[in-house]
Every structure is written in structure tokens, then in C-alpha cells.
Scaffold this active site. Structure first.
Site, short mmCIF file in Angstrom:
data_model
loop_
_atom_site.label_atom_id
_atom_site.label_comp_id
_atom_site.label_asym_id
_atom_site.label_seq_id
_atom_site.Cartn_x
_atom_site.Cartn_y
_atom_site.Cartn_z
N GLU A 189 8.22 11.55 90.76
CA GLU A 189 9.01 11.52 89.53
C GLU A 189 9.31 10.09 89.06
OE1 GLU A 189 11.33 15.80 89.92
OE2 GLU A 189 12.43 13.96 90.38
N GLU A 244 6.54 21.27 91.07
CA GLU A 244 7.82 21.82 91.54
C GLU A 244 8.27 22.87 90.54
OE1 GLU A 244 10.84 18.94 92.41
OE2 GLU A 244 9.44 17.54 93.40
#
Length: 657
Positions: free
Chosen positions: A142, A297
Site C-alpha cells: 500500500e 485484500e
């Protein structure tokens, strides 16, 4: 079509690993992402690597047919690295250094961080390049822009500016540094921008260049890892897990070095909450490389660190997963396999609860995996082929963040207005940069294209001349690439193309005014009001209240083979529905009739066959239109042209053409 989980074997006793692997296989799990936070176990001492434990975990998974994606672990540098090189901690605008004990506690420009990133990446790539279970890599975790204020970044920023402008005279001219006596006579005088006592009051041009620099710093950091991975592990692909509508950096630049994009999808709340609808984020992520993506995710349970959110409703996890597939996902990986017993994310729930026993979430994920396996052959190689697009630009977003101007002008909020309106008509929508081939689209919305360069203007005019329909919004053409206000009448370089000139404007914010369409309907509008002067356009709506009462607010102009609409305000769904009532038929883009509110409609096509996805995001039954002759591959069979979808039910239909 792969279904997977995010797995952390280092969190569990080794004797548990075979149990996890067996349960994964029984649930239809085919891939696990691993190791992105395991630097302290992979390199417990400097240059003393420990990969044997991960070899064993991979072997256990591989024996059950579960493949792996490995993450480079640089999002969480270990304690020994910080102890030896404390200057790698990033600094905030006041110079305060972030301490140890969280994640992302590193400056991506720092030479020691770069050196150790290359070292661990190279060691892992060389070791796992030929492991039969490893199919690919995820860089870091991320990524965000490297918004750091340490001395290393200050010097690097000045070097970046020197390379960009060449001379201080050029920089001073580009930034308008004469304002407030800010002209620079030495490169060392240039500060990193910070929020002063009167707000974000540093020069907007300085701010925009710093945002560009911070984004490019992260791209350069990742690029080093990608080059190492490609050289040492050429048979394995490379991706990164993006964050949907994240705003700190240029995702197009970050995606350029990757094989494909992945992203982390946490819809969270009720579908009626605008922020809880992931369809825009799915389309934005697909648009980064204009191809299918992974969800690395996917939410499967309660989220929360210190406090917990509501649990997903029964069937909601499966609905979210199928929505992702409909929008182009080629794999859905659920976060996480098992809820962790320790650390910050103890209450970020996984497929298994803390007790490790298969319960409701496990069964729902297993159901989705079985359905995905059954449809995998049919969907393999299918793609989303949209005929409408919304333009996206991270630089536009940064410019709005630097000078918001009015409540409601946030970039993704502007983009969502057009995206939601087009999606409500059953249309697939691409979210793409202005550099994309726009000729593929019948309709293109450019929400508040605030910074307009000559190249932008030429691309948009060529699109319209070639037969496209362009939708423009307020605050178009306000700035140049240096973030200076343009001297031409707005919309500046697009004034002739649109056939209108902004004679005056008002930042309405939360206030409302009335807009009267040329068919007599009146609508509430808000945020912004443009008073338009017609040049070579026709009025399609006028102000019915306020300071501009009676003046044009909505215009249409034929230009070449195409059409330009200028929408001089913002409104609710009724405004954009009324606009599309005219735009879509004129553009030759038929809308899907009767799409009910709360049903996500998407299509994937392959070999002349269309696969229609209907996902009821609500808790109540909805009747959605299905083409005549469609075959139900999943969900209720259609009857009389409709499918009756119970709450949070999914239908997948094979249609001709």
C-alpha cells in the site's frame, strides 16, 4: 480465476500450518499472499538472511495445491535497521521524526533505506525465483507518496527542481515567486511546503511541485525493486496492492512498471453510503493499466483496530467478491486467513476467527470459491469493454487539495457524480487518464479539469471532432501546469471548443440554487454556479434563482462530428439523470432500461459472448432486466426479461453478442 487469502505463517506455530493448508484446499483457496510484513524474520540481523521457515511454509501450502505471492517486506523495516540508521525515520513538517512500532516508518529517499530495500529484495528474489509454489511478487505494501520533511528529502527536492527548471530565474517565473517577496536567489533557500498559521498558504506552485516530487520518490523506490525482481526472477510476475481512491500519489506512474494492478477492497458500510460503494474504485483500478486486476485484500469480516465496525451482512462478502469479478477482477484474495491474536490488527477479522475454527465466514468464502471455479473456464480471457469513460488525474486532485475553493469540489466526489449516473443506466464505465485512446468511448466526462495544458486541450478537441461527446464541469481550465491561474476567459483553452465563456461565478458550497432545464423542469443544485455567456453554443438550462437568475447554466455545442456539454453547476442524481436523458441517445449509447437502485450491473465479453453480472447490493429483492435468451450460469433464471434477485444475491448470465 483464482481465489486466495492473505496468510502469515510466522504468526502461528509450525504444527498449525498443515491444518491451515488443508482447510484452504477444502475451501477452494488456490493462492496465498505472504511475507510482506516479515522483514524481521527474513533478515533477523543485517545481511544474515533466514529463509528456511518460509521455504517450509511454502512447501506445506504447495502440497495442498496452494500457490503463493511473496511481498517485499519493506513497509516494516526491522528494529535493528532503525537502531543502526535512525535517520531513515521520516520527518513531519515540523521536523518531528516518526518512531518505531508502527509501519511505513521509513523515508523512501534515504540512501540507507534504498540500500537495504535493494538488498532484501535481491536476496528474496534469488532464493525464491525457482520455488514451484511462488507465482509472483507484490512490491512493499500500500504505497503512499513519500511526504517526508527530512534533510535528505529537502536536498533531493531541490535537486529535482533544478533538473525540472534549470535556473532559478525559470523557477521564479514559473511559480510567480515575486508574490509576498518569495523570489529565490539560491537553491538552498527553497523550503518544503507546510501548513502555516493561516492555512496551507505556501505558494500553490511550490505545493504542486512538492506533491509531484513526493509521488515520484515512491515510484523510483518501487522501480528499484521491480528491476531486481525481473532480473532475478523473470518467470514470476510483479504487482502492487493499491488502495482504490487513495489520493497522495500518481497511481498511473506507479502502475507503469508492473505487470498488472492489484488493490485492497474494504467496502465496509451500507451500500447506500456513497463511500461504501466500491464500483468506482474497481473501475479506477482497472483503468490504471486498462486491463484486468487482482483484489489482493478483500474484506471478509469485521474490520477495526481499536474499535470494530459492523460485521458484513449475510451474503455481503460473496456479493462484494462477485462485484469485483464483474468489474474485471481476475483473482480475489481475502484478508486475512485467520484473525491475529496479537498486534494492532487483532480485531481486523479474517476468514477464520481467533480460535481457528471454520465458521460462517469460512463457509461463505468457500461458496464463492466453488462458484468461481465452476465459472472460471467461461470467464478466462474475458474483459470489460466500456463505451463511456470518466477522466482521472492525480495532479488535478492535488491541485484541488491545495486550494479546495468550495465545499464539495473534492476530486473523487466530482468524478463519482458522472460515474454513478452512467452506472445507474447500466453502462460499464472506464476511469482513465487523458492520455488514453479516447476514440473508444462514445461519452467522456472530464470532471472539473482544473489544470488544462495545450496538449490536454488538443486531445479533447480531437476527441470531439472525431465524433465523441464531451461533458465539462465548473472550474475547467482555471490553471496551467505550474498551478498559475490562466489569463484567458474560462474555460480558457477549451473556450472555443465548448462555445461558451464563464462571465461570472459563485462558490455556493452547501447553499442551493435552482436550475431550470429547457423542458421546464427545475432542480436543486449546489457547490458552484457559473454564469455562462454563449459564443457558439445553445442553452439547455438557465438559472432560476440567485444572482445569475435568467442566465445560461447548461449548454450544448456541436463541434465537428461530436458534441460538447458544459454543466455550470453540481447537483444530485436527478440533474445527471436529466442530462443523460439527452446525452446518451444523441451519442448512440443506449442505456439499460429498468436497472433498479442498488443493483450493480457489469459485463465481461469474450469471443462474441457477453457475460452479464447482476449483484443485488441491498437486503431486499430486486428485479433486474436480462436480455432475451440469456442463460443463467449463476443465480435465478430469468423470466419475462427479468431476474428476481433476493437480497445480496448474484446472477451471472451468458448472452449472445
Amino acid at each position: 480465476m483464482l481465489v486466495g487469502v492473505d496468510y502469515y505463517p510466522e504468526h502461528w506455530p509450525e504444527e498449525r500450518w498443515p491444518v491451515d493448508a488443508r482447510l484452504m484446499r477444502e475451501a477452494g483457496i488456490g493462492v496465498a499472499r505472504m511475507a510482506e510484513f516479515a522483514w524481521c524474520r527474513l533478515e533477523p540481523r543485517e545481511e544474515r538472511f533466514s529463509f528456511a521457515w518460509l521455504d517450509r511454509a511454502l512447501d506445506v501450502l504447495d502440497a495442498q495445491g496452494v500457490k503463493a505471492v511473496l511481498g517485499t517486506p519493506t513497509a516494516t523495516p526491522p528494529a535493528w535497521l532503525h537502531e543502526r540508521y535512525p535517520s531513515i525515520y521520516p520527518a513531519d513538517p515540523r521536523g518531528y521524526r516518526l518512531g518505531f512500532g508502527t509501519r511505513l516508518q521509513r523515508c523512501l529517499n534515504h540512501p540507507h533505506m534504498r540500500e537495504h530495500s535493494r538488498r532484501i529484495t535481491r536476496a528474496m528474489a534469488e532464493h525464491f525465483a525457482d520455488h514451484p509454489a511462488v507465482i509472483g511478487w507484490q512490491t512493499d505494501n500500500e504505497f503512499e507518496a513519500n511526504l517526508c520533511y527530512c534533510p535528505v528529502c529537502a536536498d533531493a527536492f531541490r535537486d529535482w527542481l533544478r533538473a525540472r527548471y534549470g535556473t532559478l530565474d525559470a523557477l521564479n517565473a514559473a511559480w510567480g515567486s515575486v508574490f509576498w517577496s518569495q523570489e529565490y536567489s539560491g537553491w538552498s533557500q527553497i523550503p518544503l511546503p507546510w501548513e502555516a498559521r493561516c492555512g496551507q498558504s505556501h505558494n500553490p506552485s511550490l505545493w504542486l511541485d512538492y506533491r509531484r516530487f513526493a509521488s515520484e520518490s515512491t515510484v523510483a523506490f518501487q522501480r528499484e525493486q521491480v528491476r531486481i525482481l525481473r532480473a532475478a526472477a523473470p518467470r514470476q510476475w510483479v504487482t502492487h496492492n493499491f488502495m482504490g481512491l487513495h489520493e497522495s500519489m500518481d497511481y498511473y506512474a506507479l502502475a507503469a512498471d508492473l505487470d498488472f494492478v492489484s488493490w485492497d477492497n474494504y467496502p465496509g458500510g451500507d451500500w447506500q453510503q456513497e463511500w461504501a460503494r466500491p464500483d468506482l474504485a474497481h473501475d479506477a483500478m482497472r483503468g490504471l493499466k486498462r486491463r484486468g486486476f487482482w483484489v489482493m485484500e478483500e474484506q471478509c469480516g469485521i474490520t477495526g483496530w481499536e474499535r470494530m465496525a459492523r460485521r458484513p451482512r449475510p451474503g455481503q462478502v460473496r456479493a462484494w467478491a462477485w462485484q469485483a469479478v464483474g468489474h474485471g477482477a481476475e483473482a480475489v484474495v481475502f484478508f486475512r486467513w485467520r484473525s491475529c491474536l496479537f498486534g494492532t490488527e487483532q480485531y481486523w477479522h479474517g476468514v477464520l476467527n481467533h480460535d481457528g475454527e471454520p465458521r460462517r465466514r469460512y463457509r461463505e468464502v468457500a461458496r464463492f470459491a466453488a462458484e468461481a471455479a465452476a465459472l472460471s473456464e467461461a470467464l478466462e480471457g474475458s474483459v470489460v469493454r466500456a463505451r463511456a469513460a470518466v477522466l482521472n488525474s492525480y495532479e488535478q486532485n492535488w491541485a484541488y487539495q491545495i486550494q479546495p475553493q468550495a465545499d464539495g469540489l473534492e476530486w473523487w466526489r466530482q468524478a463519482r457524480r458522472y460515474h454513478a449516473a452512467l452506472r445507474a443506466r447500466g453502462l460499464d464505465v472506464d476511469v482513465v487518464p487523458i492520455e488514453a485512446d479516447l476514440s473508444a468511448y462514445r461519452v467522456v466526462a472530464a470532471p472539473g479539469w482544473y489544470i488544462v495544458t495545450p496538449e490536454d486541450a488538443a486531445r479533447l478537441e480531437a476527441y470531439v471532432l472525431g465524433g465523441g461527446t464531451l461533458l465539462l464541469s465548473p472550474r475547467t481550465g482555471v490553471k496551467d501546469a505550474a498551478n498559475l491561474c490562466r489569463p484567458e476567459p474560462l474555460p480558457a483553452l477549451l473556450r472555443e471548443v465548448a462555445g461558451v465563456e464563464v462571465d461570472d461565478y459563485d462558490a455556493l458550497g452547501a447553499a442551493t440554487e435552482r436550475l431550470r432545464l429547457d423542458d421546464g423542469r427545475e432542480l436543486d443544485v449546489t457547490v458552484w454556479a457559473d454564469a455562462l455567456r454563449l459564443l457558439d453554443a445553445e442553452a439547455a438550462g438557465h438559472w432560476a434563482s440567485g444572482a445569475f437568475e435568467g442566465e445560461p447554466a447548461l449548454t450544448r455545442r456541436r463541434h465537428g462530428a461530436g458534441t460538447v456539454w458544459y454543466v455550470g453547476t453540481f447537483g444530485g442524481p436527478d440533474l445527471y439523470a436529466a442530462l443523460l436523458d439527452r446525452v446518451l441517445p444523441e451519442a448512440g449509447l443506449p442505456a439499460e432500461p429498468g436497472v433498479p437502485d442498488g443493483v450493480d450491473v457489469s459485463r465481461r465479453v469474450k469471443d462474441g459472448v457477453t457475460y452479464l453480472f447482476l449483484v443485488n447490493m441491498t437486503g431486499e429483492e430486486r428485479r433486474a432486466p436480462v436480455p432475451t435468451g440469456a442463460e443463467a450460469l449463476l443465480g435465478p433464471a430469468p423470466a419475462e426479461g427479468y431476474a428476481a434477485l433476493p437480497g445480496r444475491e448474484v446472477g451471472v448470465y451468458r448472452c449472445a453478442g
